[in-house]
Structures are given as structure tokens and as C-alpha cells.
Motif scaffolding. Structure first.
Motif, PDB file in Angstrom:
ATOM      1  N   PHE A  86       0.810  -1.216   0.000  1.00 20.24           N
ATOM      2  CA  PHE A  86       0.000   0.000   0.000  1.00 20.24           C
ATOM      3  C   PHE A  86       0.850   1.276   0.000  1.00 20.24           C
ATOM      4  O   PHE A  86       0.360   2.345   0.359  1.00 20.24           O
ATOM      5  CB  PHE A  86      -1.007   0.008   1.145  1.00 20.24           C
ATOM      6  N   ALA A  87       2.114   1.173  -0.432  1.00 22.18           N
ATOM      7  CA  ALA A  87       2.928   2.386  -0.582  1.00 22.18           C
ATOM      8  C   ALA A  87       2.626   3.109  -1.888  1.00 22.18           C
ATOM      9  O   ALA A  87       3.005   4.276  -2.045  1.00 22.18           O
ATOM     10  CB  ALA A  87       4.414   2.037  -0.519  1.00 22.18           C
ATOM     11  N   LEU A  88       1.966   2.439  -2.835  1.00 20.58           N
ATOM     12  CA  LEU A  88       1.540   3.116  -4.058  1.00 20.58           C
ATOM     13  C   LEU A  88       0.210   3.813  -3.786  1.00 20.58           C
ATOM     14  O   LEU A  88      -0.777   3.156  -3.444  1.00 20.58           O
ATOM     15  CB  LEU A  88       1.362   2.119  -5.202  1.00 20.58           C
ATOM     16  N   PRO A  89       0.149   5.116  -3.935  1.00 17.66           N
ATOM     17  CA  PRO A  89      -1.124   5.812  -3.701  1.00 17.66           C
ATOM     18  C   PRO A  89      -2.067   5.636  -4.879  1.00 17.66           C
ATOM     19  O   PRO A  89      -1.629   5.396  -6.006  1.00 17.66           O
ATOM     20  CB  PRO A  89      -0.697   7.280  -3.558  1.00 17.66           C
ATOM     21  N   PRO A  90      -3.372   5.744  -4.653  1.00 19.13           N
ATOM     22  CA  PRO A  90      -4.325   5.704  -5.764  1.00 19.13           C
ATOM     23  C   PRO A  90      -4.036   6.841  -6.742  1.00 19.13           C
ATOM     24  O   PRO A  90      -3.597   7.921  -6.342  1.00 19.13           O
ATOM     25  CB  PRO A  90      -5.679   5.900  -5.079  1.00 19.13           C
ATOM     26  N   ALA A  91      -4.273   6.594  -8.015  1.00 19.18           N
ATOM     27  CA  ALA A  91      -3.922   7.567  -9.055  1.00 19.18           C
ATOM     28  C   ALA A  91      -4.566   8.929  -8.807  1.00 19.18           C
ATOM     29  O   ALA A  91      -3.939   9.979  -9.019  1.00 19.18           O
ATOM     30  CB  ALA A  91      -4.325   7.026 -10.425  1.00 19.18           C
ATOM     31  N   ASP A  92      -5.819   8.952  -8.345  1.00 21.60           N
ATOM     32  CA  ASP A  92      -6.503  10.229  -8.164  1.00 21.60           C
ATOM     33  C   ASP A  92      -5.983  11.009  -6.961  1.00 21.60           C
ATOM     34  O   ASP A  92      -6.159  12.228  -6.878  1.00 21.60           O
ATOM     35  CB  ASP A  92      -8.015  10.022  -8.036  1.00 21.60           C
ATOM     36  N   MET A  93      -5.319  10.310  -6.019  1.00 23.91           N
ATOM     37  CA  MET A  93      -4.803  10.979  -4.835  1.00 23.91           C
ATOM     38  C   MET A  93      -3.307  11.265  -4.924  1.00 23.91           C
ATOM     39  O   MET A  93      -2.775  12.048  -4.135  1.00 23.91           O
ATOM     40  CB  MET A  93      -5.062  10.108  -3.593  1.00 23.91           C
ATOM     41  N   ALA A  94      -2.627  10.623  -5.865  1.00 26.32           N
ATOM     42  CA  ALA A  94      -1.166  10.699  -5.913  1.00 26.32           C
ATOM     43  C   ALA A  94      -0.625  12.128  -5.957  1.00 26.32           C
ATOM     44  O   ALA A  94       0.294  12.462  -5.188  1.00 26.32           O
ATOM     45  CB  ALA A  94      -0.641   9.886  -7.097  1.00 26.32           C
ATOM     46  N   PRO A  95      -1.124  13.010  -6.826  1.00 28.48           N
ATOM     47  CA  PRO A  95      -0.545  14.365  -6.861  1.00 28.48           C
ATOM     48  C   PRO A  95      -0.601  15.085  -5.517  1.00 28.48           C
ATOM     49  O   PRO A  95       0.360  15.747  -5.125  1.00 28.48           O
ATOM     50  CB  PRO A  95      -1.394  15.079  -7.924  1.00 28.48           C
ATOM     51  N   HIS A  96      -1.705  14.943  -4.802  1.00 28.73           N
ATOM     52  CA  HIS A  96      -1.860  15.622  -3.524  1.00 28.73           C
ATOM     53  C   HIS A  96      -0.952  14.990  -2.459  1.00 28.73           C
ATOM     54  O   HIS A  96      -0.301  15.706  -1.689  1.00 28.73           O
ATOM     55  CB  HIS A  96      -3.318  15.556  -3.066  1.00 28.73           C
ATOM     56  N   LEU A  97      -0.910  13.683  -2.430  1.00 29.17           N
ATOM     57  CA  LEU A  97      -0.120  12.998  -1.411  1.00 29.17           C
ATOM     58  C   LEU A  97       1.376  13.209  -1.625  1.00 29.17           C
ATOM     59  O   LEU A  97       2.128  13.411  -0.659  1.00 29.17           O
ATOM     60  CB  LEU A  97      -0.442  11.504  -1.414  1.00 29.17           C
TER      61      LEU A  97
END
Length: 356
Positions: free
Chosen positions: A10-21
Motif C-alpha cells: 500500500f505504498a503506491l497511492p491511488p492515481a486520483d490521490m497521488a498528486p496531492h499525497l
């Protein structure tokens, strides 16, 4: 010289959240390992598999399943976990399943499996519930064994063809989509219903609810493995498994001295027979599943400080030959490799672009 594989489910963030995270993350060591890599490869994962990508990857990496395997019927981990609990003799015969006490929650639309970590099941409660349920299983010719408070086993030779899903692949999903399937699925559900009724009125659950803990109102079976087809974890090539955090089944796959591993402890291990160490750090699973992103950021930054930074330093000064990362989410995983030579590529700036 030891190579270390650091697996971060779970170190890969979801695509829609990645820029913010990624904008909020402060993980300089991880950025160096990702930005100055010698190899990288991203893998997609079948959405209908009954395990998560990191569970399938670990099963293959430790050679615990025959190859090829699709994981659409589950992952055969039960007998390997039994050996980790000291149940080698029993694991040598028959077909076994992992049985984990569980809490089923019902929303307005569907039932779902609550995160097993929230149970906080201690030895006394677990033993009482186990002792109550055991006669029901044994009356049907299905011996039960106690491995740990949240990790029991049941021998069910006639359930060998059941397709079962891992608990973490089911958490927060519609339970109806993940129930065991197969010729004996009806028998499985009938027994499960009996145990649910038994535990519903059990004093352990009344006491747990009084303490603000969720009731243990069901169980989850998975990980079916037959002795003849299982591998011995003590003989998995030259690989050694170390674990930090994680559920009891994952802990059972590691040697006792490596069940609360640290990066510095692994780097300092002097064992000429070990050329490949797999370290699974499981702290991101719960916040990643629950979309608790502030907690996820804090956990990944802690991992960067206590795992990635020591591994990066050991790589740069030659104490570790290679650092391989395995980063995953529900639908994919990423493998990245870095070496001392790759870290000398100063023209490559540390970055987290591979996480996007």
C-alpha cells in the motif's frame, strides 16, 4: 554481500490521490532510491484475484506456491504458517485452512469484513472462543489447532477445492462478492452460521463490548494448502523473511527473531549463507485500505526515516549489495532496484515520480 528487498504494501497511492499525497510527503531517502534506480518495472494485477498484489508477490517470492498460479482460488499459505507456529507434525498431513476470528459489520447496503487489526484479540478471549467453537468443528471431522490469538487452523480435506480470499483483500468490500465458492461452500456457510450464533451470546463478547471493542461475531477461512503441495519455509533457497508489523499469519512466516525486524538489525546480520533478505513492513496497509491519508503520510515518513534511510546509507557505503523495493496497491505493484553505482548518478535528482 546481502541484497535486501524492502516490501511496502500500500505504498503506491491511488492515481486520483497521488498528486496531492506526493506534494505532502517528505521522504528524501525513498526519493533517492526511486530517482536513482538501476531498474524498475510496474505490474498490473487481476482485479478478481482473491489475494492482494503483495500477498501474491510474497507467496511467489518465498516459493510457497506452485508456478504458474493465478491466485483466483486463493493463496496456499496455511501449512507454511502452521510450521511457523510450531505445528510441523500436523501440517504434514491433510488439507488445512487458516481460520481467523472476525467481526462482520452490516451497513445499510451490505455486510463487510472489518479490519481484523481492530479486534485487538488477546490470548484469554481467543482461547475462550476457540474452546467454544472447537467441538462444532471436530463433530464434523475437522480438527482445529490454535496457533496464535488471531491465527487458528482447521483441517478440512473435503474443502480442498474451496476458493477463498485473504482477509485484507476483503476488508471494506461487499462481503457477498468474496464468500468461499466451490462444491462444499454450502457446508462451509452452514457451519459458519452455527458458530456465529454460538459466539453471539458468548460472555467474551459481552465483556469486549463493555470495553468498547468489537464483538468477535464470525470467522474468516482462507489460505488453503495441502501438505503434499506445500513448500518448507526453512528451505526457501537462500531467502530470509523479516517482518515489521503486519497480521499474525505474516508474522508466522518469519523466523521468531525476525518478527519485529529493524533495518539496522538486518544490515548488521552476519550470515554468509543468506544472500537475499525480504523485509515486509506492513504499517501502510491499514491506513491505505481505510483511505486515512494523514495517517498514511505519517507512516510512510516514519518508514523513510527508519528503513529507507539506513538502507540507503548501507547501499552507499557498500554494506548492502543491492536494495530492491516492492511497492503495491490493490491493483498493481512496482519493483525498483538500486545499487551503489546507481546512487552515484548525481545528474538524476531524487524524486517520487514512479509513485504516480
Amino acid at each position: 554481500m546481502t541484497d535486501i528487498i524492502l516490501a511496502l504494501p500500500f505504498a503506491l497511492p491511488p492515481a486520483d490521490m497521488a498528486p496531492h499525497l506526493l506534494r505532502a510527503l517528505q521522504v528524501p531517502a525513498l526519493a533517492a532510491l526511486l530517482g536513482r534506480h538501476s531498474r524498475q518495472q510496474r505490474h498490473s494485477f487481476a482485479q478478481h484475484s482473491r489475494v492482494l498484489p503483495h500477498e501474491a508477490w510474497l507467496t511467489r517470492t518465498l516459493d510457497l506456491a506452485p508456478s504458474p498460479i493465478t491466485f483466483q482460488t486463493g493463496a496456499p499459505l496455511a501449512t507454511a504458517c502452521m510450521r511457523g507456529c510450531g505445528l510441523q507434525t500436523q501440517a504434514a498431513e491433510g488439507h488445512w485452512l487458516i481460520l481467523q476470528p472476525a467481526h462482520i459489520q452490516v451497513s445499510s447496503t451490505h455486510p463487510s469484513l472489518a479490519d481484523p487489526r481492530a479486534l485487538q484479540l488477546d490470548e484469554a478471549d481467543a482461547r475462550a472462543l476457540y474452546d467454544a467453537a472447537r467441538p462444532y468443528f471436530e463433530e464434523l471431522g475437522k480438527p482445529m489447532l490454535f496457533g496464535a490469538p488471531g491465527l487458528w487452523f482447521v483441517r478440512a480435506d473435503d474443502w480442498a477445492q474451496l476458493s477463498t480470499a485473504s482477509p485484507d483483500s476483503v476488508v471494506n468490500q461487499n462481503l457477498g462478492d468474496w464468500l468461499p465458492e466451490g462444491e462444499r461452500a454450502r457446508d462451509f456457510r452452514r457451519l459458519q452460521n452455527e458458530i456465529q450464533m454460538l459466539w453471539h451470546q458468548h460472555p467474551v463478547n459481552a465483556a469486549r463490548e463493555a470495553r468498547g471493542l468489537p464483538a468477535v461475531n464470525s470467522y474468516w477461512c482462507w489460505g488453503g494448502a495441502s501438505a503434499s503441495a506445500s513448500a518448507d519455509t526453512a528451505a526457501v533457497g537462500a531467502a530470509t523473511l523479516a517482518v515489521s508489523g503486519g497480521p499474525s499469519w505474516l508474522q508466522a512466516l518469519a523466523a521468531p527473531e525476525l518478527r519485529q525486524a529493524t533495518a539496522n538489525g538486518l544490515i548488521g546480520r552476519q550470515d554468509n549463507t543468506v544472500t537475499n533478505t525480504v523485509a515486509v513492513v506492513a504499517d501502510l496497509i491499514a491506513p491505505g485500505q481505510a483511505s486515512e491519508w494523514a495517517e498514511w503520510i505519517a507512516a510512510l515518513q516514519h518508514i523513510d526515516q527508519h528503513w529507507c534511510a539506513p538502507l540507503l546509507a548501507a547501499l552507499q557505503d557498500g554494506r548492502v549489495g543491492r536494495v530492491n523495493l516492492m511497492l503495491s496497491h490493490r491493483e498493481s505493484w512496482l519493483e525498483v532496484s538500486s545499487t551503489k553505482m546507481a546512487q552515484r548518478k548525481f545528474w538524476r535528482q531524487p524524486n517520487l515520480n514512479l509513485l504516480k
